[in-house]
Scaffold this active site. Structure first.
Site, PDB file in Angstrom:
ATOM      1  N   GLY A  34      41.956  34.006  45.713  1.00  0.00           N
ATOM      2  CA  GLY A  34      42.212  35.416  45.461  1.00  0.00           C
ATOM      3  C   GLY A  34      41.049  36.266  45.916  1.00  0.00           C
ATOM      4  N   CYS A  35      40.946  37.478  45.386  1.00  0.00           N
ATOM      5  CA  CYS A  35      39.823  38.360  45.701  1.00  0.00           C
ATOM      6  C   CYS A  35      38.509  37.628  45.492  1.00  0.00           C
ATOM      7  CB  CYS A  35      39.900  39.611  44.820  1.00  0.00           C
ATOM      8  SG  CYS A  35      38.488  40.707  44.975  1.00  0.00           S
ATOM      9  N   PHE A  36      37.578  37.741  46.437  1.00  0.00           N
ATOM     10  CA  PHE A  36      36.377  36.911  46.372  1.00  0.00           C
ATOM     11  C   PHE A  36      35.306  37.412  45.414  1.00  0.00           C
ATOM     12  CE2 PHE A  36      35.329  38.758  50.902  1.00  0.00           C
ATOM     13  CZ  PHE A  36      35.143  40.030  50.389  1.00  0.00           C
TER      14      PHE A  36
END
Length: 230
Positions: A34-36
């Protein structure tokens, strides 16, 4: 390399002791879940993880950027001491931190493993099979070999920590060069604390290694306490 000024913490600091003593013989592994921003803090909080870097991997589009990511995936690359934490430990953390059966909103947030060695590839495949056997629904996680990693822009590195100036600013004063700041082991650990992934009680032992000014340490403790109660 001492800091001339760290106004938000009320004092200057030197290069953190844990940065000066960071081991040189490190292994690399990369993960996408997902979003890092969140994984950057999660992995940075783990004992044995020395550095974390967010970036883009898994695609064929040349020179990816956040504004023009193409077919790449938001990824966190982890530099770790295999004498303290194993790739298998990191895989366990990866699987437990997200739902690998959930379809991503876009490829940018695809679940993926990027094994860097034949041994990592074997372990990644075995762990995926184990998780799939006990999971309802097909896993979306890809295993992508032989892929390049491109560092994300500086404002994405330690993004959670950047939101807490009382802790971030003293480190930024020590490391004026963006990549050096992003690669700081102390920044990775502090990012783990403000992300809520390391128990506040551990700061008693970690504070001397971090080397933050007293005001910044107390700010970090308060943030970690608030996150642990949330």
């Amino acid at each position: 390399m001492s800091s001339p000024n760290a106004s938000t913490a009320g004092a200057s600091m030197d290069v953190p002791p844990m940065d000066r003593r960071a081991p040189a013989d490190l292994a690399l592994a990369a993960f996408a879940l997902g979003c890092f921003w969140g994984p950057d803090a999660l992995f940075g909080a783990q004992a044995g993880v020395v550095r974390t870097t967010v970036g883009y991997a898994g695609g064929g589009t040349p020179n990816p950027t956040y504004e023009d990511i193409g077919d790449h995936i938001e990824t966190v690359r982890v530099a770790y001491d295999p004498d303290q934490i194993s790739y298998a430990d990191l895989l366990d953390l990866f699987w437990g931190a997200h739902n690998p059966a959930r379809a991503p909103l876009k490829r940018q947030y695809q679940s993926a493993l990027f094994p860097a060695t034949p041994e990592q590839l074997e372990q990644a495949r075995a762990s995926r099979a184990d998780v799939a056997a006990g999971h309802n629904g097909a896993l979306r996680t890809e295993i992508i070999e032989d892929t390049a990693f491109t560092r994300a822009e500086p404002y994405h590195q330690k993004h959670t920590l950047r939101r807490h100036a009382a802790v971030f600013d003293p480190l930024r004063a020590v490391y004026s060069e963006a990549q050096a700041l992003a690669d700081s082991p102390a920044a990775a650990l502090a990012n783990g604390y403000v992300g809520g992934h390391r128990a506040p009680a551990r700061l008693d032992d970690d504070a001397p290694r971090l080397g933050l000014p007293a005001g910044a340490t107390e700010a970090l403790r308060a943030i970690a306490d608030n996150r642990s109660r949330a």
